[in-house]
Design an enzyme around this catalytic site. Structure first.
Site, mmCIF file in Angstrom:
data_model
loop_
_atom_site.group_PDB
_atom_site.id
_atom_site.type_symbol
_atom_site.label_atom_id
_atom_site.label_comp_id
_atom_site.label_asym_id
_atom_site.label_seq_id
_atom_site.Cartn_x
_atom_site.Cartn_y
_atom_site.Cartn_z
ATOM 1 N N ASP A 64 0.866 -1.177 0.000
ATOM 2 C CA ASP A 64 0.000 0.000 0.000
ATOM 3 C C ASP A 64 0.905 1.230 0.000
ATOM 4 O OD1 ASP A 64 -1.785 2.028 0.435
ATOM 5 O OD2 ASP A 64 -2.601 1.238 2.309
ATOM 6 N N ASP A 96 -10.415 -3.521 -1.532
ATOM 7 C CA ASP A 96 -9.291 -2.593 -1.420
ATOM 8 C C ASP A 96 -8.393 -3.072 -0.279
ATOM 9 O OD1 ASP A 96 -7.706 -0.372 -1.840
ATOM 10 O OD2 ASP A 96 -9.201 1.098 -1.190
ATOM 11 N N HIS A 134 -12.674 8.715 -9.483
ATOM 12 C CA HIS A 134 -12.571 8.497 -8.042
ATOM 13 C C HIS A 134 -11.795 9.654 -7.445
ATOM 14 C CE1 HIS A 134 -12.615 6.504 -4.275
ATOM 15 N NE2 HIS A 134 -11.443 5.915 -4.334
ATOM 16 N N ARG A 176 -7.421 -4.185 -5.648
ATOM 17 C CA ARG A 176 -6.211 -3.374 -5.767
ATOM 18 C C ARG A 176 -4.973 -4.260 -5.833
ATOM 19 N NH1 ARG A 176 -4.833 1.502 -1.612
ATOM 20 N NH2 ARG A 176 -4.198 -0.224 -0.252
ATOM 21 N N ASP A 227 -17.529 4.022 -0.702
ATOM 22 C CA ASP A 227 -16.265 3.701 -0.033
ATOM 23 C C ASP A 227 -16.536 3.366 1.431
ATOM 24 O OD1 ASP A 227 -13.449 3.575 0.529
ATOM 25 O OD2 ASP A 227 -13.079 5.017 -1.073
ATOM 26 N N ASP A 234 -3.740 4.500 -5.894
ATOM 27 C CA ASP A 234 -3.926 5.868 -5.407
ATOM 28 C C ASP A 234 -3.029 6.844 -6.152
ATOM 29 O OD1 ASP A 234 -5.733 4.768 -3.678
ATOM 30 O OD2 ASP A 234 -4.391 4.759 -1.961
#
Length: 951
Positions: A292, A551, A684, A610, A438, A626
């Site tokens: 991440d 996610d 997004h 993701r 979300d 992201d």
């Protein structure tokens, strides 16, 4: 009950630390370099050309299915077992494991769709230096050299690929730690073995000191050389404040591959880098370790959210591939003997007669597991795609609606907000299919729940969308809030389904809910239980138009090393280090299975993930994570999705507008124009950014965004046919130009334009303030038609295209027929029975062909052959439609309302003949200035046989 601050304090501190760091950018210090990753540093330090490994030819065994052969490391006498397989479809598999490991080493399950079928190897020759085996096709041979061990794959006189030609094979065998024993290990193998026997035997051999061992040393022995080479990080490793206990010690594997004649290699996503992979001699290797990464940096080899250990190599003569099946942290080094040479320098070498054959060398390094590598020998790009698909499967065939436009942000506040946004699309005449929720939609970050105040009536909300033939996606992350009042947590804990820490207790880390447990998705029973939670009677408030987004499934652990899970956490008998890159794959697998099961196996799922691995293409869609509202992030979305497509994952997109920061109106418009021609089309935005629904940037920009989205919807029949083809063949939907023009070197490094299938070439505008772009149109003797102006251009040219804010440079290949639906409505389902317009772009021979695929758009009934597959052909002034699958059964109400022929001549009359031999003359218009013929209202059913004759 804990206060909000108590519950969310660590999470808030995490985000506060990020925001106070000065910039919204990745903190590289949170993630390891190769030098900070002990196994990578050790393996990278191996000196080329000094391989200690030797093939013991006397141990060779050849059966109908494989060759086995022992290798020995002459430095420590540890033996390995080499297995060599010839697989169907021109694939060679090489496996290397310890001959007698101290304990089993991890071998990746579930990624291969089946045990690959083998074909016989035959022995051609053998002497004391090696063996030569036939691979059957076209004089392909495998040469195994004994000292040092080396493996070459040869076709005719050409070496296609070499293994260990640089001597970088490394295999750290499992061993017992020296300080396991109460005494100091002595310095020789004999004395170590003697002392072990004295400790563990009831009676020592009195002649042991005088006896020379005749058996191969056990794999558990520690030699003098190993004692001297014990380095920091072999048995324990610390990064920042985190210590990895490494109870199994060093276990890394590495192997080098040489690719003669190759200068261009691709793949190994996910990296925010160019399509053509760069050499790594002067920096870090490319890293494959699902992480991440907060607002990732561009144009470097840092790891990102997903890992697919597949590399493609290409030159004008051949395409090959390497699939390194290992789920542990992996680094990939690339070097080239032509790196850094300019085109002029290469020409000078040639003129002077001093040019050397280009060669790319690649080294794979993984922390644990075994060497299990598939060499896909092509020779064409399509054959490599087919070979990889035969191993790991093809892209899941998505529901048609998921190819439309998706509207998302973190977060839509409540049901009224959802209703208002939905109404805004209707008010501004912009189609969309999915609206997304979300993490804030849940009850305190408890997944499978709804906030009781903001989303008190989820079924009412979903029914409102269903009434408009629209759908919703809600997020379900794999970190589970530790809360004894939370049913999901209680069931996972009571069933023992959580991952364990190194001491055997449930592993806990910090994520959005605060303290969270992490289900062990490597367990089939855990995945089956998770799938059951999507049943309508379990997931309260869910309906058939609710789909799922996974996610944070790297997995993300805010207080873990590198923002992920500790490597010494336990999945049963395996460490997390062995399975790390598989975690997201398994989460998506269980979720997709849940969506299938809730409908009784009828409905196709849609799941966005993701994190991903090889084989994730079978499960749904991915996105590039992201990103940021910056022009370079718009540009990088193209090579990132191209790289994913090359390794099987076609359903890829980037957050339109950028997740972090706020785009200018120009950037937002250009991103919509680009995203409309990428496979997964979703806007997004971050929680802290201003709202950016398409109508919030003024009427002029609203109109530009509307036009981009509407263009997407007109091409939905083409997108759907491309995805059906990807499902059938494994070929990418969005592809680099070199895939279709493999002998044109001008295409090999292009990554600012791309093809959709064979027939659409897209060159998005990705420069701020651009007044023009230069697109390369490939193909000798090809012609390309601008889809907006119908202007004709010849292939093999760099075409300068003046652009305005409304421009989206897209070209249709001459020789193709593309069906479109020009009656755009509020969602794809509303267009189901609408008519088609056929765009027939003639090539220089005045021919063209194309396909149309139709089914119900959402069920698995196509597997029962309930579909239509038509082939359109134009030749000798006759346009025909024939059924490619006569035994398939499906009907459609759609008809052909218009045929537009580009590059046409004016006919005197046009006649339609239908399958019942009825003939009708058709009306037409002809634009002589553009050579465009428009046939109006032919009216025949698009699923029927017919011919249209131009006279």
């Amino acid at each position: 009950m804990a206060t909000f601050t108590e519950r969310m304090g660590p999470v808030l501190l995490f985000w506060l630390g990020l925001c106070l760091s000065g910039t919204w950018a990745v903190d590289k210090g949170n993630f390891k370099t190769c030098d900070q990753s002990a196994f990578c540093k050790r393996q990278r330090a191996i000196t080329p050309g000094e391989s200690p490994y030797r093939a013991l030819l006397e141990t060779m065994e050849l059966t109908n299915t494989k060759l086995t052969l022992q290798l020995i490391n002459d430095n420590n006498k540890v033996r390995l077992l080499l297995e060599l397989y010839r697989l169907q479809g021109n694939i060679t598999r090489v496996k290397i494991n310890e001959l007698k490991p101290l304990k089993p080493r991890y071998e990746v399950p579930d990624v291969l769709i089946r045990e690959p079928p083998t074909e016989p190897l035959s022995l051609l020759s053998q002497d004391e230096n090696g063996v030569v085996l036939s691979l059957g096709a076209e004089s392909q041979r495998v040469i195994v050299s004994a000292r040092p061990f080396r493996l070459d794959i040869v076709e005719g006189r050409d070496v296609l690929m070499s293994l260990n030609s640089r001597g970088l094979l490394g295999f750290e065998h499992l061993r017992m730690r020296k300080d396991t024993f109460s005494y100091k290990v002595t310095s020789t193998v004999a004395s170590v073995w003697d002392n072990i026997k004295r400790v563990f035997s009831s009676q020592a051999d009195p002649e042991a000191d005088n006896k020379e061992a005749t058996d191969p040393p056990s794999q558990v022995e520690t030699t003098k050389e190993e004692e001297e080479k014990v380095e920091d990080g072999m048995w324990e490793e610390t990064f920042k404040s985190h210590t990895d206990s490494k109870p199994n010690g060093p276990s890394a594997v590495s192997l080098d591959f040489s690719l003669p004649g190759v200068e261009h290699v691709y793949g190994i996503p996910e990296h925010a880098d160019t399509l053509k992979l760069k050499t790594t001699d002067s920096g870090d290797p490319y890293r494959l370790y699902n992480l991440d990464v907060f607002q990732y940096e561009l144009y470097n080899p840092m790891a990102l959210y997903g890992s697919v250990p597949v590399m493609l190599a290409h030159n004008a003569q051949r395409t090959t591939g390497i699939f390194w099946l290992n789920a542990a942290e992996t680094w990939v080094d690339i070097s080239s003997n032509t790196a850094g040479k300019t085109v002029f320098g290469k020409m000078l070498d040639y003129v002077q007669g001093s040019s050397e054959t280009p060669q790319t060398d690649v080294r794979w390094i993984s922390e644990s597991g075994i060497i299990d590598v598939f060499l896909m020998l092509g020779p064409t790009p399509r054959e490599v795609f087919s070979q990889y698909a035969s191993l790991t499967g093809t892209q899941a065939f998505p529901p048609l609606a998921s190819l439309g436009y998706h509207q998302c942000r973190w977060n839509y506040n409540d049901q009224e907000d959802v209703r208002a946004v939905d109404a805004g699309f209707d008010e501004h005449d912009i189609p969309y299919d999915f609206i997304w929720l979300d993490i804030e939609h849940t009850d305190g970050k408890r997944y499978f729940t709804w906030d009781p105040h903001k989303f008190a009536s989820p079924k009412e909300m979903l029914q409102g969308l269903m009434d408009k033939k629209r759908k919703m996606v809600a997020i379900v992350d794999p970190h589970i809030k530790v809360d004894t009042n939370y049913k999901i947590h209680n069931e996972i804990r009571s069933r023992g389904f959580y991952i364990k820490n190194k001491d055997g207790a449930d592993y806990e880390g910090w994520c959005w809910p605060g303290s969270a447990g992490y289900p062990d998705f490597t367990r089939p029973d855990m995945r089956a239980w998770w799938a059951g939670q999507f049943a309508y009677d379990q997931y309260e408030g869910s309906m058939e138009n609710l789909y799922t987004w996974n996610d944070m499934n790297e997995p993300s652990v805010f207080n873990g090393p590198e923002v992920t899970m500790h490597k010494d956490a336990l999945h049963g008998s395996w460490e997390h280090r062995d399975v790390h890159n598989l975690y997201g794959f398994y989460v998506q697998m269980a979720t997709a299975q849940g969506l299938i099961e809730r409908s009784g196996g009828v409905e196709r799922p849609f799941v966005l993930t993701r994190a991903f691995f090889a084989g994730s293409q079978r499960l749904g869609a991915v996105w590039t994570g992201d990103n940021a509202a910056e022009w370079d992030h718009l540009k990088i979305s193209i090579p990132m999705c191209l790289s994913l497509g090359l390794v099987g994952i076609s359903f890829c997109g980037a957050d339109v507008g950028g997740f972090f920061k706020s785009p200018s109106s120009e950037l937002l418009v250009r991103w919509y124009q680009t995203g409309a021609y990428q496979p997964f089309f979703r806007a997004h935005a971050h929680l802290d950014t201003p709202r950016r629904e398409p109508w919030l940037f003024g009427p002029e920009n609203t109109a530009l965004i509307r036009e981009a989205v509407r263009q997407r919807y007109t091409f939905l029949p083409y997108w759907y046919q491309l995805f059906y083809h990807a499902y059938q063949t494994g070929e990418p939907v969005m592809r680099p130009l070199w895939v279709e023009y493999p002998q044109d070197p001008a295409t090999f490094a292009l990554d600012d334009e791309f093809l959709l299938g064979r027939d659409l070439l897209v060159h998005p505008v990705t420069e701020e303030g651009a007044r023009g772009v230069t697109a390369y149109l490939p193909g000798k003797d090809e012609v390309w038609f601008d889809i907006h102006t119908f202007q004709k251009h010849n292939g093999v040219q760099n075409l300068y295209i003046p652009v305005t804010m409304s421009s989206i440079p897209v070209f249709q290949r001459g020789g193709s027929i593309i069906p479109r639906k020009l009656r755009v409505r509020r969602s794809s389902a509303c267009m189901e029975d609408d008519p088609y317009t056929l765009y027939v772009a003639l090539d220089n021979r005045r021919t063209a062909e194309g396909e149309l695929y139709i089914d119900d758009g959402h069920t698995f009934n196509f597997e029962k052959r309930e579909f239509i597959l038509r082939k359109f052909s134009f030749t000798n002034n006759v346009l025909s439609s024939v059924n490619l699958e006569p035994d398939a059964q499906f009907t459609t109400k759609s008809w052909v309302e218009r045929i537009i022929i580009l590059g046409a001549s004016k006919p005197s009359k046009i006649t339609l003949r239908t399958s019942d031999d009825q003939e009708n003359q058709l009306e037409f218009d002809f634009d002589a200035s553009m050579s465009v013929l428009t046939i109006r209202k032919p009216g025949m059913n698009v699923g029927a046989d017919w011919t249209v004759t131009l006279q």
